[in-house]
Design an enzyme around this catalytic site. Structure first.
Site, PDB file in Angstrom:
ATOM      1  CB  CYS A 287      -0.940  -0.012   1.183  1.00 42.06           C
ATOM      2  SG  CYS A 287      -1.977  -1.480   1.214  1.00 42.06           S
TER       3      CYS A 287
HETATM    4  C1  UGA Z   1      -1.392   0.325   5.558  1.00 47.09           C
HETATM    5  C2  UGA Z   1      -2.177   1.276   6.463  1.00 47.09           C
HETATM    6  O1  UGA Z   1      -1.668   1.218   7.797  1.00 47.09           O
HETATM    7  C3  UGA Z   1      -3.664   0.909   6.457  1.00 47.09           C
HETATM    8  O2  UGA Z   1      -4.383   1.871   7.227  1.00 47.09           O
HETATM    9  C4  UGA Z   1      -4.172   0.933   5.012  1.00 47.09           C
HETATM   10  O3  UGA Z   1      -5.537   0.553   4.945  1.00 47.09           O
HETATM   11  C5  UGA Z   1      -3.364  -0.051   4.197  1.00 47.09           C
HETATM   12  O4  UGA Z   1      -1.977   0.338   4.246  1.00 47.09           O
HETATM   13  C6  UGA Z   1      -3.896   0.000   2.786  1.00 47.09           C
HETATM   14  O5  UGA Z   1      -3.721   1.013   2.106  1.00 47.09           O
HETATM   15  O6  UGA Z   1      -4.592  -0.934   2.379  1.00 47.09           O
HETATM   16  P1  UGA Z   1      -0.348  -2.109   5.869  1.00 47.09           P
HETATM   17  O7  UGA Z   1       0.413  -1.818   4.625  1.00 47.09           O
HETATM   18  O8  UGA Z   1      -1.029  -3.407   6.010  1.00 47.09           O
HETATM   19  O9  UGA Z   1      -1.464  -0.975   6.116  1.00 47.09           O
HETATM   20  O10 UGA Z   1       0.684  -2.064   7.071  1.00 47.09           O
HETATM   21  P2  UGA Z   1       1.187  -1.029   8.198  1.00 47.09           P
HETATM   22  O11 UGA Z   1       0.975  -1.653   9.509  1.00 47.09           O
HETATM   23  O12 UGA Z   1       0.675   0.315   7.990  1.00 47.09           O
HETATM   24  O13 UGA Z   1       2.757  -1.058   7.907  1.00 47.09           O
HETATM   25  C7  UGA Z   1       3.299  -0.608   6.669  1.00 47.09           C
HETATM   26  C8  UGA Z   1       4.795  -0.551   6.769  1.00 47.09           C
HETATM   27  O14 UGA Z   1       5.194   0.508   7.629  1.00 47.09           O
HETATM   28  C9  UGA Z   1       5.444  -1.811   7.350  1.00 47.09           C
HETATM   29  O15 UGA Z   1       6.595  -2.111   6.611  1.00 47.09           O
HETATM   30  C10 UGA Z   1       5.796  -1.435   8.773  1.00 47.09           C
HETATM   31  O16 UGA Z   1       6.901  -2.138   9.267  1.00 47.09           O
HETATM   32  C11 UGA Z   1       6.113   0.040   8.604  1.00 47.09           C
HETATM   33  N1  UGA Z   1       5.934   0.822   9.849  1.00 47.09           N
HETATM   34  C12 UGA Z   1       4.708   0.987  10.400  1.00 47.09           C
HETATM   35  C13 UGA Z   1       7.041   1.439  10.424  1.00 47.09           C
HETATM   36  O17 UGA Z   1       8.178   1.304   9.921  1.00 47.09           O
HETATM   37  N2  UGA Z   1       6.874   2.196  11.556  1.00 47.09           N
HETATM   38  C14 UGA Z   1       5.669   2.368  12.126  1.00 47.09           C
HETATM   39  O18 UGA Z   1       5.589   3.090  13.157  1.00 47.09           O
HETATM   40  C15 UGA Z   1       4.560   1.750  11.540  1.00 47.09           C
END
Ligand code: UGA
Length: 459
Positions: A287
């Protein structure tokens, strides 16, 4: 062709008339479609999941989700057992017998970041054709992430052409973006933190809200174009929080400060908030990288400069290399060194490796002559489709055995639980560079590990 038992349906004709417990079709049994479908059955709806892949349908029919998502296995089996979920291989088997259809097909990126709408267009055509035979009102909800204007300028005209009916009284089409997080997708789908409906006609909005009658959360009613924009803006904002945290963490590491002391302190300011400040190797997944590139393409086509979005993607591309740098600083040169790479999925609790930050890290290590022994509890097979230049380990211990250093790239619980004494006994030299702040620095250090991490300065 309808694959499982059919459910009788009384057609409704009043525009916007959709029952609170409805028959719903979902086109696309991927991540969003399957999780949304199963969650809707928990709210009492009867769902027909439509997908063109026989293998995927077969696996779902046997109660086996085609990807790993916590809780989905049992929720899917339950939905099948209580006969609220059926499967079909074409929209024609679902639309005439349902009151609403969610489009949950993929929107992959094209070169340059713009979105490839081929699957959305083709799904809209299939639904439109099937609408010809639909007697009562039918609502189409676009859940796929699409650029602002797609519902009005692409989906609606296709539906009208293919059905031979004007949108409005016979059918409606709305934007209903999804906000699912992998690893928590079922909870997010069942109890979302908000629901956004973008409708250009009151009948469409009314019908959409009927489907969500049992949901208790903030509701945002707006235009389709605004709803589509909300989705991109949310992801851009979240990615910006991560990228800025990463940059600040890199500063902290160099000046002898721990970002993980700074972040919670600034998070008390409600204008900042405590979430999404976890510095690490950057954001991956299907995403953030794709949606930011798509938003940038939209902005550029409207002659808006995109310095902030460019910076987000640049920062994210550089961030995994911070781990390679720390390994180099510890080992001198990486040539011939055996590095354990722990974690290959883009985040824990998923087997998804799309845009995983472990890939650029692996490439950088291999480029510098390291031998990488990699492990992941779930994502080994998926990662093999992206890269082959690594030795596959059967466990974390297997990866650590004889390693000159280890890089923690995904914060899986089983890596967090690794005892420093075990890590030290397995490795040739006990050096750990933590790209995700997976483990407790103090415990590692008192356990005799040379431990470095993103954002962890040494005073
Ligand atoms: C993300 C959004 O969080 C959702 O709200 C959205 O619906 C989704 O994309 C989408 O567009 O469908 P997702 O990709 O499943 O969800 O995962 P996240 O938990 O957001 O993590 C994304 C990336 O960011 C991961 O690689 C995670 O490790 C990283 N991350 C997340 C960080 O490096 N630091 C953080 O504080 C949070």
């Amino acid at each position: 062709m309808l694959i499982s038992a059919s459910i009788a349906l009384r057609p409704r004709t009043r525009p916007g008339s959709v029952r609170a417990v409805a028959r719903i079709g979902i086109i696309g049994a991927g991540y969003v479609g399957l999780c949304t479908g199963v969650a809707l059955t928990r709210h009492g709806h009867r769902v027909t999941l439509v997908d063109t892949s026989p293998e995927r349908l077969d696996s779902i029919r046997r109660g086996r989700p085609p990807f790993h998502e916590p809780g989905l296995d049992s929720a899917l089996k339950r939905a099948i057992r209580v006969k609220r979920l059926r499967l079909a291989d074409a929209a024609g088997a679902s639309v005439p017998q349902t009151e609403a259809t969610f489009l949950c097909v993929g929107t992959p990126p094209r070169d340059g970041g713009a979105v490839d709408l081929t699957q959305v267009e083709s799904a809209a055509r299939d639904v439109g054709r099937a609408l010809r035979a639909r007697k009562g009102y039918h609502l189409v909800l676009v859940k796929s992430t699409v650029p602002p204007g797609t519902v009005e300028n692409v989906v609606r005209p296709i539906l009208e052409r293919a059905s031979g009916k004007p949108a409005g009284s016979r059918f409606g089409v709305v934007s209903n973006p999804e906000f699912l997080k992998e690893g928590a997708a079922l909870t997010d789908a069942f109890a979302p933190d908000r629901i956004v409906i973008g409708a250009s006609e009151p009948a469409g909005a009314r019908a959409a809200w009927r489907l969500y009658a049992k949901h208790r959360c903030p509701r945002i009613s707006t235009t389709p174009r605004t709803a589509e924009t909300i989705k991109y803006a949310a992801n851009a904002f979240l990615a910006a929080k991560i990228a800025l945290s990463n940059e600040l963490a890199n500063v902290c590491e160099r000046i002898g400060v721990d970002w993980y002391d700074v972040a919670p302190a600034i998070g008390h300011d409600p204008r900042i908030g405590p979430l999404f400040l976890r510095a690490g190797m950057g954001f991956g997944g299907s995403c953030f990288p794709k949606d930011i590139a798509a938003l940038r393409a939209v902005a550029r086509s409207s002659q808006v400069s995109t310095g902030m979005l460019d910076a987000l993607l640049d920062q994210n591309a550089r961030q995994p290399l911070e781990v390679a740098r720390m390994l180099r600083e510890e080992l001198g040169s990486l040539r011939g060194k055996r590095i354990a790479l722990l974690g290959l999925s883009f985040k824990p609790n998923t087997d998804d490796v799309r845009e995983t930050r472990s890939l650029p890290l692996l490439k950088a290590l291999v480029r510098e002559g390291a031998v990488v022994v990699a492990h992941d509890p779930r994502a080994m097979n998926n990662f093999r489709t992206l890269a082959s230049e690594f030795v596959a380990a059967t466990s974390a211990a297997d990866a650590l055995r004889g390693a000159d250093a280890a890089a923690f790239a995904t914060e899986w619980p089983e890596y967090k639980a690794l005892r420093p004494s075990l890590v030290r006994s397995l490795m040739r030299s006990p050096i750990v560079v933590d790209g995700r702040r997976s483990v407790d620095a103090g415990k590692m250090r008192t356990g005799g590990i040379r431990y470095r991490a993103i954002g962890l300065g040494e005073a």
